[in-house]
Design a protein around this motif. Structure first.
Motif: not given
Length: 308
Positions: A66-67, A69-71, A73
């Motif tokens: 999740m981290q 994917e956030e980075n 993005g």
């Protein structure tokens, strides 16, 4: 002949003894089966342990995913922001190109050969980067375009630097030329005789008058009409006390019939600086200054050089 092993089975209850005969080959098969069963059991325990450990790490891996994917993005957003900034920088360079061209047009300066450049007015049109693309699949393509655009911007900015350097040099040369070009009246007063042929006040005959006569009271200030260097200050016979200023580029101005010279040969003067006092020296009919402009030694009409 197969070897066999016989087992006797006795009971504590008094039952008869039983006999069990098994071949050694069968015993080996049973031992192999037991070993395989043991190994399978060990493997099941190992696999279960591994799956248990993996299952315990799954929340951590999920959190890291999740981290990531956030980075990712955030990085994609930064790529889009950077693309917008590149578009803005390209627009500013093009604005500078247009500004440079306007200055050259106003100053009547030619664009240097090969100086139009990638972002110049005469160069090929460069399209803006499309920052509205969904970056999930096209970010690699956008990054390649951004790299190409950075190279173009670097080339365009270097050409603009060269263009402004040559423009500044040209403007400096023009400024220097304008500074040494006569452009103002040498004195306040009334024009009593203009440049060209006239009737001589002394002989009554037709003669060529090589300057402009401006009359006023004795002592009226006489100023340099452009920047230059005093090449002569002294008496010249019929023109009386005279000051000659060399402006370079073949331009020379002379101020005659003076009462007093306030400068000496070799002295630098600026446009508007008082260099003498108006007088009546030499062959003169009254107090005035005889003002001449010479270009490459030939007298020209001083009226063309008076802009005030």
């Amino acid at each position: 002949m197969n070897q066999k092993m016989t087992f006797y089975i006795m009971s504590h209850s008094g039952a008869r003894i039983r006999e069990l005969t098994i071949s050694k080959h069968m015993i080996r098969l049973m031992l192999l089966f037991l070993c395989g069963l043991f190994l399978a059991f060990v493997w099941m325990i190992y696999d279960y342990t591994r799956l248990f450990v993996a299952a315990s790490e799954l929340p951590v891996l999920h959190s890291e995913l999740m981290q990531s994917e956030e980075n990712l993005g955030i990085q994609r957003q930064q790529i889009q922001i950077f693309a917008k900034e590149l578009n803005l920088l390209k627009s500013r360079i093009m604005t500078l190109s247009e500004f440079e061209q306007k200055i050259r047009t106003i100053a009547n300066l030619q664009t240097p050969e090969g100086g139009e450049g990638i972002f110049g007015l005469g160069g090929p049109q460069v399209e803006d980067l499309d920052t509205r693309l969904e970056l999930s699949e096209t970010h690699a393509s956008l990054i390649r375009e951004m790299h190409d655009r950075v190279v173009q911007l670097d080339t365009g900015s270097l050409e603009r630097i060269d263009g402004f350097e040559t423009l500044l040099k040209s403007l400096e040369n023009q400024r220097n030329l304008l500074a040494v070009t006569p452009a103002i009246r040498p004195a306040d007063g009334w024009v009593t005789s203009r440049f060209g042929y006239r009737t001589s006040p002394f002989t009554g005959k037709r003669e060529f008058h090589s300057g402009l006569d401006i009359a006023n009271r004795i002592g009226t200030a006489v100023v340099a009409t452009a920047d230059g260097v005093v090449s002569f200050a002294g008496d010249r016979g019929a023109i009386g006390l005279v000051v000659t200023v060399d402006h370079g580029h073949g331009l020379v101005t002379r101020y005659g019939h003076l009462h007093k010279a306030l400068v000496k040969a070799g002295q630098k003067v600026r446009r508007g600086e008082v260099i003498a006092k108006m007088g009546n020296s030499g062959r003169s009919t009254g107090p005035h200054v005889h003002y001449e402009v010479r270009l490459n030694g030939v007298p020209v009409n001083p009226g063309r050089y008076i802009l005030d």
